[in-house]
Design an enzyme around this catalytic site. Structure first.
Site, short mmCIF file in Angstrom:
data_model
loop_
_atom_site.label_atom_id
_atom_site.label_comp_id
_atom_site.label_asym_id
_atom_site.label_seq_id
_atom_site.Cartn_x
_atom_site.Cartn_y
_atom_site.Cartn_z
N CYS A 115 0.37 -1.19 0.10
CA CYS A 115 -0.13 -0.14 -0.14
C CYS A 115 0.67 1.28 0.18
CB CYS A 115 -1.22 0.56 1.41
SG CYS A 115 -2.16 -1.51 1.35
N HIS A 260 -3.87 7.18 1.53
CA HIS A 260 -3.81 5.91 0.84
C HIS A 260 -5.50 5.75 1.55
CE1 HIS A 260 -4.55 1.19 0.22
NE2 HIS A 260 -3.77 1.41 1.07
N ASN A 290 -10.10 0.38 -1.02
CA ASN A 290 -8.68 -0.27 -1.26
C ASN A 290 -8.21 -1.03 -2.22
OD1 ASN A 290 -6.20 -0.62 -0.16
ND2 ASN A 290 -6.42 -0.77 1.83
N1 COA Z 1 -19.24 -8.94 6.88
C1 COA Z 1 -19.99 -9.26 9.01
N2 COA Z 1 -19.20 -9.69 9.56
C2 COA Z 1 -17.75 -10.00 9.66
C3 COA Z 1 -17.30 -9.66 8.16
C4 COA Z 1 -17.58 -8.67 6.81
N3 COA Z 1 -17.72 -8.62 5.89
N4 COA Z 1 -15.93 -9.70 8.69
C5 COA Z 1 -15.90 -10.02 10.02
N5 COA Z 1 -16.99 -9.76 10.30
C6 COA Z 1 -16.97 -10.23 11.66
C7 COA Z 1 -15.67 -10.96 12.49
O1 COA Z 1 -16.35 -12.64 12.17
C8 COA Z 1 -16.32 -11.20 13.62
O2 COA Z 1 -17.58 -11.89 14.65
P1 COA Z 1 -17.06 -12.45 15.59
O3 COA Z 1 -16.79 -11.16 17.07
O4 COA Z 1 -18.48 -13.57 15.59
O5 COA Z 1 -15.68 -13.28 15.79
C9 COA Z 1 -16.32 -9.60 13.88
O6 COA Z 1 -17.27 -9.33 12.52
C10 COA Z 1 -15.62 -8.84 14.76
O7 COA Z 1 -14.41 -8.97 14.22
P2 COA Z 1 -13.36 -8.36 13.75
O8 COA Z 1 -11.90 -8.60 12.66
O9 COA Z 1 -12.42 -7.99 15.15
O10 COA Z 1 -13.37 -6.66 12.81
P3 COA Z 1 -12.79 -5.50 12.68
O11 COA Z 1 -13.73 -4.90 14.01
O12 COA Z 1 -11.62 -5.76 13.47
O13 COA Z 1 -13.55 -5.16 11.38
C11 COA Z 1 -11.67 -5.07 9.72
C12 COA Z 1 -12.59 -6.01 10.70
C13 COA Z 1 -10.83 -5.44 8.97
C14 COA Z 1 -13.05 -4.26 9.46
C15 COA Z 1 -10.80 -3.43 10.60
O14 COA Z 1 -10.10 -4.20 11.65
C16 COA Z 1 -10.07 -2.97 9.95
O15 COA Z 1 -10.72 -1.97 9.03
N6 COA Z 1 -8.63 -3.48 10.20
C17 COA Z 1 -8.00 -2.51 9.48
C18 COA Z 1 -7.62 -3.20 7.48
C19 COA Z 1 -7.07 -2.20 6.71
O16 COA Z 1 -7.01 -0.91 6.66
N7 COA Z 1 -6.60 -2.51 5.90
C20 COA Z 1 -5.59 -2.21 4.90
C21 COA Z 1 -4.13 -1.65 4.84
S1 COA Z 1 -3.48 -1.06 4.08
#
Ligand code: COA
Length: 333
Positions: A115, A260, A290
């Site tokens: 990224c 980004h 993204n």
């Molecule tokens: N739809 C519905 N539920 C989802 C899901 C989706 N697409 N993805 C994950 N979940 C669920 C998980 O299974 C989990 O359920 P549980 O609590 O029953 O186990 C719950 O949502 C929370 O999951 P978690 O992974 O902890 O979510 P989060 O709040 O951390 O959000 C992201 C996930 C990926 C959106 C978040 O971590 C994020 O934005 N991280 C940064 C990613 C990023 O910017 N990446 C690019 C970098 S260049």
């Protein structure tokens, strides 16, 4: 006489194929509401097999950037091409774009800083120009990620985020420091390599293409979303501050931040830390997701089209991504 570099043309290309959050529910358990709330994304583009390739998208973006700079591909001295999703394992997609643009003999550099790829590529272009080695660089970010995502419920935390597209910038020498790239700052920390990565096909495997490896999921993107989020908000802020300090500016001097497009919550956090107004930060993640190395040049090209890159403005680019990598660029437009 000192050499400086400036961006003289910007272009982008995104595939026509729009995939909404609702479309994703065909493959995985998720919802439009969940995705918008956690990431800000409403839709993204997926390449059309048989029509788009990584290098064809990059070529389209580059042609637009060259056109807007008012130069031809013949006048380009070097291509610097950032992607983590090349058309071939090797050689890199820069070679394919160079062939398409009929730039035989001109050097090409493929880089893969995820990224942060575009910021790294821009920094390399800036150094080449400052030393006087080259006068014109074509800097590109292009990604086809949709074919590498696990679109089942198992892979939903990554599959919802990423999209396809390409952006390009023409970077040219100038003797005028008041319209130039002021500085670039690059960082990496390999201790976190496995927090956001695609393991296979790795060369250090006994059998890089076995069915077992495919079943293990190594051919899909893995992301520890929480770890990425936590580091991103810290490093974005740090590397922007580093750029400001190096040039004797503060946040309030910045006219426009082009981050980004990782996640709208990350951009919002950084915006608030800097005390910027909403219209001082470019966000297009809602429409494109993204797009990794392509996200900053796409965002810049759109900003340029919308008249948001104004002469004399202080523009800040910042990125964070897999590696981990992070970087910033400060530009006096
Ligand atoms: N739809 C519905 N539920 C989802 C899901 C989706 N697409 N993805 C994950 N979940 C669920 C998980 O299974 C989990 O359920 P549980 O609590 O029953 O186990 C719950 O949502 C929370 O999951 P978690 O992974 O902890 O979510 P989060 O709040 O951390 O959000 C992201 C996930 C990926 C959106 C978040 O971590 C994020 O934005 N991280 C940064 C990613 C990023 O910017 N990446 C690019 C970098 S260049």
């Amino acid at each position: 006489m000192m050499n400086y570099s400036r961006i003289t043309g910007l272009g982008y290309y995104v595939p026509e194929n729009v995939i909404t959050n609702n479309d994703l529910t065909k493959w995985m358990k998720t919802s439009d509401e969940w995705i918008q709330e956690r990431t800000g994304i409403r839709e993204r583009r997926y390449f059309e097999y048989g029509k788009d390739t990584n290098y064809s998208m990059a070529t389209a973006a580059s042609r637009q950037a060259l056109d807007r700079a008012g130069i031809t591909a013949n006048e380009v001295d070097v291509i610097i091409y950032a992607t983590i999703t090349p058309d071939y394992f090797f050689p890199g997609s820069a070679f394919l774009m160079q062939r398409e643009l009929k730039m035989d003999g001109k050097p090409v550099i493929d880089i893969r800083e995820q990224c942060s790829g575009f910021v790294y590529a821009l920094s390399i272009a800036d150094q080449f120009i400052k030393t006087g080695m080259y006068k014109t660089a074509l800097v590109v970010g292009s990604e086809i990620q949709s074919s590498l995502l696990n679109k089942s419920t198992e892979g939903r935390n990554t599959a919802i985020i990423f999209g396809d597209g390409a952006g390009a910038a023409v970077v040219q020498a100038t003797s005028d420091p008041s319209h130039s790239i002021l500085s670039t700052h690059l960082h990496a920390d390999g201790r976190f390599a496995e927090e956001l990565y695609m393991k296979d096909p790795g060369s250090s495997r006994e059998l890089p293409f076995s069915k077992d490896l495919i079943d293990e999921g190594g051919f899909n993107v893995y992301m520890n979303g929480n770890a990425v989020f936590k580091h991103a908000i810290v490093k974005f802020t740090e590397v922007i501050q580093e750029a400001l300090n190096a040039n004797g500016y503060q946040s309030s001097d910045v006219n426009l931040l082009v981050p980004h497009q990782a996640n709208i919550r990350i951009s919002d956090y950084v915006r608030q830390q800097m005390g910027l107004a909403e219209d001082q930060v470019i966000n297009n993640i809602q429409r494109f997701g993204n797009t990794t190395a392509a996200s900053i040049p796409i965002a810049m090209a759109e900003a340029w089209e919308n008249g948001k890159l104004k002469e004399g403005d202080l523009i800040c680019l910042a990125a964070f991504g897999s590696g981990f990598t992070w970087g910033s660029a400060l530009i006096r437009w």
